[in-house]
Design an enzyme around this catalytic site. Structure first.
Site, PDB file in Angstrom:
ATOM      1  N   HIS C  60      21.118 -21.011   4.361  1.00 11.37           N
ATOM      2  CA  HIS C  60      22.149 -20.021   4.034  1.00 11.37           C
ATOM      3  C   HIS C  60      21.539 -18.915   3.197  1.00 11.37           C
ATOM      4  CE1 HIS C  60      26.659 -19.349   3.085  1.00 11.37           C
ATOM      5  NE2 HIS C  60      25.994 -18.236   2.882  1.00 11.37           N
ATOM      6  N   ASN C  94      26.266 -11.111   8.124  1.00  4.30           N
ATOM      7  CA  ASN C  94      27.013  -9.997   7.533  1.00  4.30           C
ATOM      8  C   ASN C  94      26.111  -8.830   7.125  1.00  4.30           C
ATOM      9  OD1 ASN C  94      25.972 -11.573   5.443  1.00  4.30           O
ATOM     10  ND2 ASN C  94      27.628 -11.065   4.029  1.00  4.30           N
ATOM     11  N   ASP C 305      22.475 -19.733  -0.542  1.00  2.00           N
ATOM     12  CA  ASP C 305      23.364 -18.568  -0.412  1.00  2.00           C
ATOM     13  C   ASP C 305      22.733 -17.373  -1.129  1.00  2.00           C
ATOM     14  OD1 ASP C 305      26.924 -17.840  -1.040  1.00  2.00           O
ATOM     15  OD2 ASP C 305      25.406 -16.870   0.208  1.00  2.00           O
TER      16      ASP C 305
END
Lengths: 316, 183, 424
Positions: C60, C94, C305
């Protein structure tokens, strides 16, 4: 000790009981400047104070301005709409530009909680928080405490009821922390949807029933309820809000006979408070306004000379 | 705080009282019959001395005399430099000072800056007809052109000495001592 | 032989291996693990005292390219990953434009081939533009090389759309990675809704915002049979829901970030925007439950992340600053120091969390040092002193909440297909 040891006034949470008492005592001493023929003292003569207001505000701004003028300070006013902020300049850049004018004190009101903390880290000047988002409004709480102390002689063991939109009120937070620190019994009352998470951990008794909050209260502090909250589903309608949480003369009878009614303003007459209560004999709302100038004079006076101190590390 | 070393007594209780009695008599002597008149003490010890002077003058004149308290903290010229600011207290002058003959009272006259601040404070309250100064001790070392009209005792001092006026109301004893300034 | 690592502690859960040995690599693949390899290697690494594990994969990561190269590029991000001990990363879609098409997927892979020393595995968007309205061309992206689908950064608010995406993903056996965050319950908040958001006067993100979507996803996964992977799980109730679903054999997996294992919302008191991320830092009870899940096996993977933001973007008021903190260069040291050294998890569990399970979930031919496997290897020095200094980061961004932390344990070498791509 007769000065504040910190560079800034960012919140009641950062003040000790001694510091609070010092501010209140100093405010009492400065209140009489208003009664003189020459309503000015030279304490801040030659000092520059910048009023940096990102949120519109007439009463707080003019209260600070008057306090600054009575202390003989030089004042600069900045409001967001007229300044470069509307052109996209960040808060930090705005502050850095102002710093180059070497202000001694910056009084800041901002819609974002924590904005004064950011300024405190980046600017040499002393920062006075005039209201940051939903976080704190320390000078309001101090003038509220001053008013209560003037009428009741003390704050300890008084039952103080805060009623209204607690969740969105920075005044509620500052008041709760201050009154609780000074030994009062604080009650927070409002519809459950307007009481924030774990509010009792701040030291208040929480209730959704106005009768419980008003029962034998020494001080009743009504908080403003904004019309927008009804569109965000916090409560159904202002009519229903008034029916369950509005302060009417009948409801006020539940409080002590010598109870005082306060409101930080501006008031929504007929929503959170009836006119006959707001203008009645128990109301000290106008006294709050008068005390605002003296309280702010005290804060400015006690902070003057502290610019350049290392900002205090926040501890909770 | 390093201890100050007290090493010489300048006045005892009886001498203080005698000095105040003499000053009171001098004040009355210099008064014109038409004078509207008040005694104003400068915080802190000047306040007690003013009260005593007031009592003595009232005894001589056989009428009451206006008495006031002046806090000069806000008018000090060293406000931003001193780190330990004195506690701000109230100025309490309940009468209109316009056209009044005032006698300012302080315990020690030294550089003259306290009196300058007091004069500034009075000017913001009104326009007195005349201001005179009464002090218990004048220790010299003036930094401004200020003089006392009534003096209890003149004392020669060195820069590293402090004159301490001790009064019952503040210190529980009555004497004036010379003390060495701590290094 | 291309490469021999000598006498390291080889830890490979897929072979139930945990012993000191030599490891030999030829033509980019593991060829031998033995007490002593007699041959000489063209490159030899003295791995005494070090841990030799199948290459770590951060599943991630936000590489920001295309679109926000001012914060990070594929080159700087993968360099940062290599420094952090990672031999591969899965990058979220994204970007600007969103990776919702074969063209953007191909661009990312091409760029990675040009500048990246480690493997880059793109994750494609679930919906077009991640707007949550219509499905993206998942099949085309699958052909182009995506390893999973996600609208990360955003939730899939519409449950019917999520259901359709899950059904469709089954065609390609792609995991659906969900950023669980009900928009209405999140209510524009900027930190966990709790005592601290009350104290600080900041709008709170109700933990139910995450929990609601976790539960919803397990219900839909039960129905559709799709593999669902919960991104950056952060609350104790979310984890409890995952555990319950597993008991019913629902194919759900989850990952946790190092910051959700080590920090709480109490950290936000200074309004430092390096403590602002989504999901936000939660309470101590949440952290305790997640740590327990880390040790017990309820949590499948650790993923950072990694969300780089350049300094200007983060120097805003707390409620206006963007969410996210970097993590590639601190994750391994944090886990080694705070969880392995303290005995909360063993090295084998750490390897499962960082390598075996991410490879399994994303169906990568990695996460193992079995004979013939690609020689993606992470070498760790459990005794190395490591101080977190953002100024030393290879990442273009500096937004870390761990500045100044003194840790023991750090990567010692990162090897991709037998080639050493990073050493300190």
């Amino acid at each position: 000790m007769a000065s504040l040891s910190q560079k800034d006034l960012l919140g009641i949470a950062n003040l000790s009981i001694e510091e609070i008492r010092l501010i209140l005592d100093t405010a009492d001493a400065l209140a009489q400047v208003a009664d003189r023929p020459v309503k000015k003292v030279p304490a801040l003569r030659g000092k520059t104070v910048i009023n940096l207001f990102f949120e519109p505000s007439t009463r707080t701004r003019s209260s600070f301005e008057l306090a600054e003028k009575r202390l003989s300070a030089d004042i600069l006013n900045f409001s967001a709409s007229t300044s470069s902020v509307s052109k996209g300049e960040t808060l930090l850049d705005t502050a850095r530009n102002l710093e180059s004018m070497a202000p001694d004190i910056i009084v800041v009101r901002h819609a974002s909680a924590g904005a004064p903390y950011m300024l405190s880290r980046e600017c040499r000047s002393s920062i006075v928080n005039a209201g940051d988002g939903m976080h704190e409004h320390p000078t309001q709480a101090l003038l509220d405490a001053l008013t209560i102390r003037q009428v009741k002689g003390r704050l300890e063991r008084l039952k103080i009821a805060l009623i209204g939109d607690i969740a969105h009120s920075r005044v509620a937070r500052s008041d709760t922390i201050l009154f609780q620190k000074m030994g009062a019994e604080v009650w927070a009352c409002g519809p459950p949807s307007l009481i924030p998470w774990d509010y009792s951990k701040l030291g208040a008794r929480v209730t959704g029933h106005i009768e419980e909050a008003l029962d034998s209260a020494d001080v009743v502090m009504m908080l403003r309820v904004q019309h927008e909250r009804q569109t965000e589903a916090f409560f159904p309608t202002t009519r229903e809000y008034y029916n369950f949480y509005g302060l009417t003369r009948e409801r006020l009878r539940l409080a002590k006979k010598d109870t005082i009614v306060m409101h930080p303003g501006p008031m929504n007459r007929g929503v959170e408070i009836d006119s006959d209560v707001a203008d009645g004999s128990s109301s000290v709302i106008l006294r709050q306004v008068a005390n605002g100038v003296a309280t702010r004079m005290a804060v400015l006076y006690l902070l003057s000379g502290n610019a350049g101190l290392k900002p205090r590390k926040q501890s909770r | 705080m390093p201890k100050k070393i007290e090493y010489k007594q300048l006045m005892n209780g009886a001498e203080i009282n005698l000095a105040l009695a003499r000053i009171a008599a001098e004040i009355v002597e210099k008064l014109s019959p038409r004078d509207e008149f008040a005694i104003v003490g400068i915080r802190r010890r000047g306040v007690h001395l003013a009260q005593r002077l007031c009592d003595k003058v009232e005894a001589i004149l056989k009428r009451s005399v206006l008495n006031g308290i002046l806090d000069i903290t806000l008018y000090r010229d060293d406000l931003t430099t001193i780190s330990n600011r004195p506690m701000l207290r109230e100025t309490s002058i309940a009468f209109d000072i316009n056209n009044l003959s005032l006698v300012l009272v302080d315990d020690v006259l030294y550089t003259g800056r306290t009196v300058r601040a007091a004069l500034d404070g009075l000017v913001d309250l009104g326009r007195p007809k005349r201001v005179q100064l009464a002090v218990l001790i004048d220790r010299g070392h003036r930094e401004l052109p200020i003089q006392a009209d009534y003096v209890g005792k003149i004392v020669q001092t060195a820069d590293d000495e402090i004159v301490e006026v001790r009064l019952n109301e503040e210190d529980g004893e009555e004497r004036v001592v010379l003390v060495k300034r701590p290094k | 032989m291309q490469l021999i690592l000598r006498q390291g502690r080889v830890v490979d859960p897929t072979q139930k291996l945990d012993k000191v040995a030599d490891l030999g690599v030829e033509d980019g693949r593991v060829v031998e693990i033995a007490p002593r390899i007699r041959k000489k290697g063209r490159k030899e690494i003295d791995a005494r005292g070090l841990i030799v594990a199948p290459g770590f994969i951060d599943m991630h990561v936000h590489l920001r390219e295309p679109g926000r190269e001012d914060s990070e590029t594929i080159e700087t991000g993968t360099n940062a990953a290599a420094r952090g001990g990672f031999t591969g990363v899965a990058c979220m879609p994204n970007t600007q434009p969103v990776n919702d098409s074969e063209a953007v997927t191909a661009f990312i892979l091409e760029r990675a081939r040009e500048v990246s020393k480690i493997a880059v595995h793109p994750i494609g968007a679930i919906t077009k533009g991640s707007q949550g309205e219509t499905l993206a061309e998942i099949g085309e992206m699958y052909r182009a090389g995506i390893v999973g689908i996600s609208d990360d950064g955003r939730p899939v608010q519409n449950s019917q759309i999520m259901r359709r995406a899950m059904e469709y993903s089954r065609l390609f056996d792609l995991p659906v990675i969900d950023h669980c965050d009900d928009k209405d319950l999140a209510a524009g908040g900027c930190m966990n809704e709790g005592y601290y958001s009350t104290l600080l006067g900041l709008r709170g993100i109700n933990p139910a915002a995450e929990e609601m979507h976790v539960i919803r996803d397990t219900v839909l996964s039960r129905q559709t049979g799709a593999r669902i992977h919960i991104a950056h799980i952060s609350t104790r109730h979310s984890l409890a829901a995952v555990i319950r679903a597993r008991q019913e054999n629902i194919p759900v997996t989850c990952e946790v970030t190092p910051h959700h294992l080590l920090l709480t919302d109490a950290q936000v008191t200074s309004y430092d925007t390096n403590t602002k991320m989504n999901p936000p830092l939660r309470t101590q009870e949440d952290v305790n439950a997640l740590v327990k899940g880390l040790a017990s096996g309820s949590i499948d993977a650790i993923a950072t992340d990694h969300a780089p933001h350049n300094a200007n973007d983060k120097m805003l008021e707390f409620d206006r600053a963007p969410f996210g903190v970097v993590g590639l260069e601190t994750a391994v040291s944090l886990i080694l120091d705070r969880f392995v050294r303290t005995g909360i998890i063993g090295i084998d569990r750490m390897v499962q969390l960082f390598s075996v399970n991410p490879a399994k979930i994303l169906k990568l031919e990695r996460g193992t040092l079995a004979k013939g496997a690609w020689a993606d290897i992470t070498v760790l020095d459990p005794e190395a002193q490591f101080q977190v200094r953002a100024d030393d980061f290879l990442s273009r961004s500096r937004n870390t909440p761990f500045e100044g932390w003194q840790l023991r344990g750090a990567p010692a070498a990162t090897i991709v297909r037998g080639k050493v791509v990073w050493t300190p």
